[in-house]
Design an enzyme around this catalytic site. Sequence first.
Site, mmCIF file in Angstrom:
data_model
loop_
_atom_site.group_PDB
_atom_site.id
_atom_site.type_symbol
_atom_site.label_atom_id
_atom_site.label_comp_id
_atom_site.label_asym_id
_atom_site.label_seq_id
_atom_site.Cartn_x
_atom_site.Cartn_y
_atom_site.Cartn_z
ATOM 1 N N ASP A 17 8.215 6.624 2.078
ATOM 2 C CA ASP A 17 9.096 6.418 3.231
ATOM 3 C C ASP A 17 9.483 4.952 3.419
ATOM 4 O OD1 ASP A 17 6.637 5.482 3.992
ATOM 5 O OD2 ASP A 17 6.804 6.197 6.048
ATOM 6 N N GLU A 18 9.484 4.193 2.351
ATOM 7 C CA GLU A 18 9.788 2.776 2.486
ATOM 8 C C GLU A 18 10.506 2.306 1.229
ATOM 9 O OE1 GLU A 18 7.028 -0.603 4.301
ATOM 10 O OE2 GLU A 18 6.468 -0.004 2.275
#
Lengths: 389, 400
Positions: free
Chosen positions: A96-97
């Site tokens: 998620d990054e």
Amino acid sequence: MDAFFVSVEQAHNPRLKRKPVIVAGRPEQRHGVVCSASYEARVYGIRAGMPLGVARRLCPSAIIVPTDHTRYLQYSEKIEAILQEFSPLVEMASLDEAFVDLTGTERLHKSSPLGIAHKIYKRIKGELSLPCSIGIASSRVVAKVAAQCAKPQGILQVLPGKERNFLRPLRVEKMPGVGSRTAEILNTYGLTTLGDLQDIGEGWLTKLFGVTGRELYLYACGIDHSPVLAEGEPPKSVSRSYTFPRDLYGEEEIKSAISYLCELVAVELRRLNARATILSLCVRYADFETLSRSMKLSVPVDDEIALLHSAIQLFNRMYDRRRAVRLLGVGAGGLLYHCWQLDMFNSLPDQHRRQRLHRSVDHIKRRHGFNAIVHGTTFAYICPEKVSS
Amino acid sequence: MKVSFNKEDLSYAVNVVHSVVNPQSSLPILSNILISAEISGEVEFIASDLETCVRCIINGDVADAGKLTVPASKLLDIVRVVPEDAVEMEQEENRLKIQCQNSTYRLAVMPPEEFPSWPEIEPVTSFKLSQEGLKRAIGKILFAIPLREPRRVLLGGLFRLKDSRLICVGTDGKRLGYVETEVSDITGEAENESIVPQKVLSELSHILSAEGEVVIHFGERQIAFDLGRVKIITSKIEGAYPEFQLVIPKEFKHIVKVSRDVLLEAIRRAAIISEEKTHAVMFKFQPEQALLSAMSYDVGSYEGTMPVEYKGEEVEVAFNHKFLQEIVRAVDEDEVLIKIKSNEEPIIFNGEGKTDYFFLVMPITLIEPQEASLSEEEEEEVEAEEDEELEPEDEDEEMS
């Protein structure tokens, strides 16, 4: 991404929106740990890593959803695809990054970096119904801190030259790489903000932490020359570790979980077209004591059965049956690409059969999800109830 | 004990037995050498690591018989530096006085009673062969035996007695050495085999000389080598040796003949650039020549040719150059034959003519990046198959 796991669950099931939602290990088991909490749940003081029982006490009305890693992976891949439309240099730092290098793309997009960030935000929100936060800066480390500060659902740009001033008032914990232990040490010397680190200087921090200290000082000043790596160098190792939603007891259960991790590693090895020559196993017990062992493999492998065979050997050497296991990790190192020594006692027809099998299995996994087809030993971990019945 | 030796004899005896001494042993007595002098003039040197025992007998002028043990490494250091002259040893209570010309050492001794007794072996099979023959055989298998390997049976060389011949095999799964030697005076079971630890073979390769004979005894759990003055008894490696015959190809698509020296030099030239992890050197055999190439991503690349005698179609094989150099050096003849079935199966190296030995080397894979995952075409194929029903021929292929 903001509360990624929860956001994915909410995107999948809109009835969960605007409610206190917790994504955690299997809710029917008491030992679950909070993996992600919606902002509505965070109001009650619920944080990731918190035991589920505590979270329930804090907010009895919270809706608890079990984790679904396959789904998160699918969404992560969709996010990456969107980002790649804006720049070829996209580095997924985790599920998620991501880091995106926008250098030289303003003319292409006929927009400033801030404008591009808005477009990215709208695409992710519009197409995937996922909220995200974006930090824009001249270096990776400042962009990351800016994105943290922009949460939830914000965009924050730090203009070139303003990095030091932006970082000055922030607490040291905001800096990537500063964990609770480092922060504690810094606090004992009265260093609580990044401004304090800027003032104390490089020499002092180097004396205290060595090379890491120098890096810490540069980061605190907003200096980070590391580039955004797209695919970059082929990795030197592949590892998968997992903190289980509940502690594992009993050899069978643990071995089944090791088999699951071996399968994850093997699938990744085959995707990379690599073979491993070193295997390592990491075990963290419920009391947080962590042991790890590794061994050299006699033949380079990309096969879960061979990995499991060696992993079980390592496990038997370090297993303490009186303690429950909290985390397991399987790592494959010494990777060889496209080119490795063959062994004469691994029969060739066998290997060819196995390669064909792997190709088909990997294809099914890609198409229908990782759990669509797994080994028998892994199945016991994924669906314990079906095995026991 | 009081005895005097010729320095050369003493040096030989200490060097022979010293090699089995394990300086890190948890039993202090095992880092010592047992010396026992008989009044007849025979002096016995014994060392042991409990797995392997070595005994060497030399002659000395024994004035007083006796028995004692001294630290092996110190004794070795001393015999290395003392001048070429008579060396005198005399026990003084719990010290051993060693005197040579104007140097005198006094070494601490340990009681001989603590030293493990010499194991007796009950031979199931015994036979005799020349020391030279055994030395040659060991030379052809020793380099292929690994020092570390999870498959324990590979940590030694296979000695198989069959049809009055001794077959010796050593392998680490990546290369294999095979050699047959004539033996005589077989007593006991006519067919038998043992796996001899690498350490013992390495030791034997130093001790064996060009003259004389060696008697080998296979026991239930031990194997003994009797060279006359020197005797070695060692525990066999337990377990079944892999069925190496099954991996030896019987038919070949390509047979290449090349001069041994030309091949060695060509490998050496390519090796400089080869990749560090795999040591890979690529060979492309074409009619009358072979192209050699090596590449290392961060160093550079090499390309070269060498003349060969070959007429078939082009074939490409990659080898670990280290394995290849050791093997080519072990070929006795001037011309080497390379017999290839495919570039994924063991490749045979041996000398020209009828030889009693050969070597196998496993190649290094040459996989193009797209092969391991489904290519786009294959993806489409699979999708098409999924839409339709699976064709029966495909299933047959999967089953075969």
